[in-house]
Write an enzyme that holds these catalytic residues in place. Structure first.
Site, PDB file in Angstrom:
ATOM      1  N   ASN A  31       0.845  -1.195   0.000  1.00  0.00           N
ATOM      2  CA  ASN A  31       0.000   0.000   0.000  1.00  0.00           C
ATOM      3  C   ASN A  31       0.884   1.249   0.000  1.00  0.00           C
ATOM      4  O   ASN A  31       1.970   1.265   0.584  1.00  0.00           O
ATOM      5  CB  ASN A  31      -0.993   0.002   1.174  1.00  0.00           C
ATOM      6  CG  ASN A  31      -0.369  -0.180   2.530  1.00  0.00           C
ATOM      7  OD1 ASN A  31       0.695  -0.788   2.668  1.00  0.00           O
ATOM      8  ND2 ASN A  31      -1.015   0.334   3.560  1.00  0.00           N
ATOM      9  N   ILE A  32       0.393   2.263  -0.690  1.00  0.00           N
ATOM     10  CA  ILE A  32       1.145   3.508  -0.862  1.00  0.00           C
ATOM     11  C   ILE A  32       0.220   4.663  -0.512  1.00  0.00           C
ATOM     12  O   ILE A  32      -0.795   4.877  -1.195  1.00  0.00           O
ATOM     13  CB  ILE A  32       1.663   3.642  -2.307  1.00  0.00           C
ATOM     14  CG1 ILE A  32       2.575   2.447  -2.654  1.00  0.00           C
ATOM     15  CG2 ILE A  32       2.406   4.972  -2.488  1.00  0.00           C
ATOM     16  CD1 ILE A  32       3.022   2.396  -4.106  1.00  0.00           C
TER      17      ILE A  32
ATOM     18  N   VAL B 159      -0.138  12.208   1.455  1.00  0.00           N
ATOM     19  CA  VAL B 159      -0.547  13.143   2.512  1.00  0.00           C
ATOM     20  C   VAL B 159      -1.964  13.664   2.278  1.00  0.00           C
ATOM     21  O   VAL B 159      -2.690  13.976   3.233  1.00  0.00           O
ATOM     22  CB  VAL B 159       0.474  14.296   2.679  1.00  0.00           C
ATOM     23  CG1 VAL B 159       0.540  15.166   1.432  1.00  0.00           C
ATOM     24  CG2 VAL B 159       0.170  15.092   3.939  1.00  0.00           C
ATOM     25  N   SER B 160      -2.385  13.770   1.035  1.00  0.00           N
ATOM     26  CA  SER B 160      -3.797  14.013   0.739  1.00  0.00           C
ATOM     27  C   SER B 160      -4.453  12.631   0.748  1.00  0.00           C
ATOM     28  O   SER B 160      -4.407  11.880  -0.234  1.00  0.00           O
ATOM     29  CB  SER B 160      -3.941  14.676  -0.646  1.00  0.00           C
ATOM     30  OG  SER B 160      -5.310  14.860  -0.927  1.00  0.00           O
ATOM     31  N   TYR B 161      -4.992  12.253   1.890  1.00  0.00           N
ATOM     32  CA  TYR B 161      -5.290  10.850   2.187  1.00  0.00           C
ATOM     33  C   TYR B 161      -6.034  10.063   1.100  1.00  0.00           C
ATOM     34  O   TYR B 161      -5.692   8.914   0.841  1.00  0.00           O
ATOM     35  CB  TYR B 161      -6.074  10.727   3.499  1.00  0.00           C
ATOM     36  CG  TYR B 161      -5.366  11.232   4.728  1.00  0.00           C
ATOM     37  CD1 TYR B 161      -3.984  11.432   4.760  1.00  0.00           C
ATOM     38  CD2 TYR B 161      -6.083  11.517   5.876  1.00  0.00           C
ATOM     39  CE1 TYR B 161      -3.346  11.905   5.895  1.00  0.00           C
ATOM     40  CE2 TYR B 161      -5.452  11.990   7.028  1.00  0.00           C
ATOM     41  CZ  TYR B 161      -4.090  12.186   7.024  1.00  0.00           C
ATOM     42  OH  TYR B 161      -3.467  12.653   8.147  1.00  0.00           O
TER      43      TYR B 161
ATOM     44  N   CYS C 125      -4.199   0.820  -2.349  1.00  0.00           N
ATOM     45  CA  CYS C 125      -3.985  -0.432  -1.619  1.00  0.00           C
ATOM     46  C   CYS C 125      -2.893  -1.307  -2.244  1.00  0.00           C
ATOM     47  O   CYS C 125      -2.579  -1.199  -3.440  1.00  0.00           O
ATOM     48  CB  CYS C 125      -5.270  -1.243  -1.581  1.00  0.00           C
ATOM     49  SG  CYS C 125      -6.591  -0.524  -0.612  1.00  0.00           S
TER      50      CYS C 125
ATOM     51  N   GLU D 254      -3.147  -4.411  -3.047  1.00  0.00           N
ATOM     52  CA  GLU D 254      -3.686  -5.222  -4.142  1.00  0.00           C
ATOM     53  C   GLU D 254      -3.621  -4.456  -5.463  1.00  0.00           C
ATOM     54  O   GLU D 254      -3.381  -5.027  -6.526  1.00  0.00           O
ATOM     55  CB  GLU D 254      -5.140  -5.610  -3.843  1.00  0.00           C
ATOM     56  CG  GLU D 254      -5.325  -6.519  -2.638  1.00  0.00           C
ATOM     57  CD  GLU D 254      -5.510  -5.764  -1.329  1.00  0.00           C
ATOM     58  OE1 GLU D 254      -4.995  -4.622  -1.186  1.00  0.00           O
ATOM     59  OE2 GLU D 254      -6.186  -6.310  -0.443  1.00  0.00           O
TER      60      GLU D 254
ATOM     61  N   CYS E  53     -10.300  -4.562   0.347  1.00  0.00           N
ATOM     62  CA  CYS E  53     -11.403  -3.607   0.470  1.00  0.00           C
ATOM     63  C   CYS E  53     -12.358  -3.784  -0.720  1.00  0.00           C
ATOM     64  O   CYS E  53     -12.055  -4.488  -1.691  1.00  0.00           O
ATOM     65  CB  CYS E  53     -10.855  -2.182   0.518  1.00  0.00           C
ATOM     66  SG  CYS E  53     -10.325  -1.553  -1.088  1.00  0.00           S
TER      67      CYS E  53
ATOM     68  N   CYS F 257     -10.893  -2.885  -4.124  1.00  0.00           N
ATOM     69  CA  CYS F 257      -9.905  -3.857  -4.603  1.00  0.00           C
ATOM     70  C   CYS F 257     -10.569  -5.167  -5.017  1.00  0.00           C
ATOM     71  O   CYS F 257     -10.082  -5.839  -5.928  1.00  0.00           O
ATOM     72  CB  CYS F 257      -8.821  -4.092  -3.557  1.00  0.00           C
ATOM     73  SG  CYS F 257      -7.638  -2.730  -3.503  1.00  0.00           S
TER      74      CYS F 257
HETATM   75  N1  THU Z   1      -5.246  -1.424   2.635  1.00  0.00           N
HETATM   76  C1  THU Z   1      -4.705  -2.252   1.684  1.00  0.00           C
HETATM   77  O1  THU Z   1      -3.617  -1.986   1.165  1.00  0.00           O
HETATM   78  N2  THU Z   1      -5.384  -3.355   1.340  1.00  0.00           N
HETATM   79  C2  THU Z   1      -6.538  -3.771   1.930  1.00  0.00           C
HETATM   80  O2  THU Z   1      -7.053  -4.817   1.555  1.00  0.00           O
HETATM   81  C3  THU Z   1      -7.146  -2.990   3.014  1.00  0.00           C
HETATM   82  C4  THU Z   1      -6.520  -1.670   3.263  1.00  0.00           C
HETATM   83  C5  THU Z   1      -4.489  -0.240   3.023  1.00  0.00           C
HETATM   84  C6  THU Z   1      -5.017   1.075   2.568  1.00  0.00           C
HETATM   85  C7  THU Z   1      -4.387   2.010   3.580  1.00  0.00           C
HETATM   86  O3  THU Z   1      -3.076   2.331   3.147  1.00  0.00           O
HETATM   87  C8  THU Z   1      -4.286   1.183   4.838  1.00  0.00           C
HETATM   88  O4  THU Z   1      -4.447  -0.167   4.431  1.00  0.00           O
HETATM   89  C9  THU Z   1      -5.319   1.508   5.907  1.00  0.00           C
HETATM   90  O5  THU Z   1      -6.588   1.513   5.368  1.00  0.00           O
END
Ligand code: THU
Length: 136
Positions: A43-44, A47-49, A54, A56, A87, A90
């Site tokens: 996951n990356i 700062v602008s949330y 994710c 995936e 999520c 994804c």
């Molecule tokens: N996140 C993922 O990378 N994959 C998932 O399946 C669930 C959530 C990340 C997104 C964010 O960077 C962090 O988890 C918290 O939500």
């Protein structure tokens, strides 16, 4: 599934590369193709949330840029949550490339703890026939 340990290892290694300073929630994902390639991602965050994405999605980007193909298995691992599931967004992205029988391995920090199929985790996804577009 012990024979998927290499896929777990790839997801776990990808998780170490996370850029998640805001959530502090590292995630890694890995995708295997039928011809034996593995693509991984973390996951990356930004700062602008809402601009972050994710693990995936990163893995899918590598899969597409690596030539795509047929996905057979996916593994997801999150350091702070055993059996972290993809999520909603994804799930739809994975379903674009991964058919209903593709295995989805949910992991903890030691390995795979539960295996589902895509159709189990995403049974009523949006499907695109109505759009008239061919998958290319
Ligand atoms: N996140 C993922 O990378 N994959 C998932 O399946 C669930 C959530 C990340 C997104 C964010 O960077 C962090 O988890 C918290 O939500």
């Amino acid at each position: 599934m012990t024979n998927s340990k290499d896929l777990f290892d790839a997801a776990y290694a990808a998780m170490q590369k996370t850029h998640s300073p805001y959530s502090q929630f590292p995630v890694g994902a890995a995708i295997r193709t039928s011809d034996g390639r593995i693509y991984s991602g973390c996951n990356i965050e930004v700062v602008s949330y809402p601009e972050g994405w994710c693990a995936e999605t990163t893995a899918l980007s590598h899969f597409v840029m690596g030539g795509g193909g047929t996905i057979t298995e996916i593994a997801v691992v999150a350091e702070k949550k055993a059996k972290c599931t993809p999520c909603g967004g994804c799930r739809q992205r994975l379903a674009e490339f991964a058919g209903p029988d593709v295995l989805l391995h949910l992991c903890d920090n030691d390995g795979i703890v539960e295996t589902l199929t895509m159709k189990e985790i995403f049974p009523f996804g949006f499907e695109a026939e109505v759009l008239g577009g061919a998958k290319g």
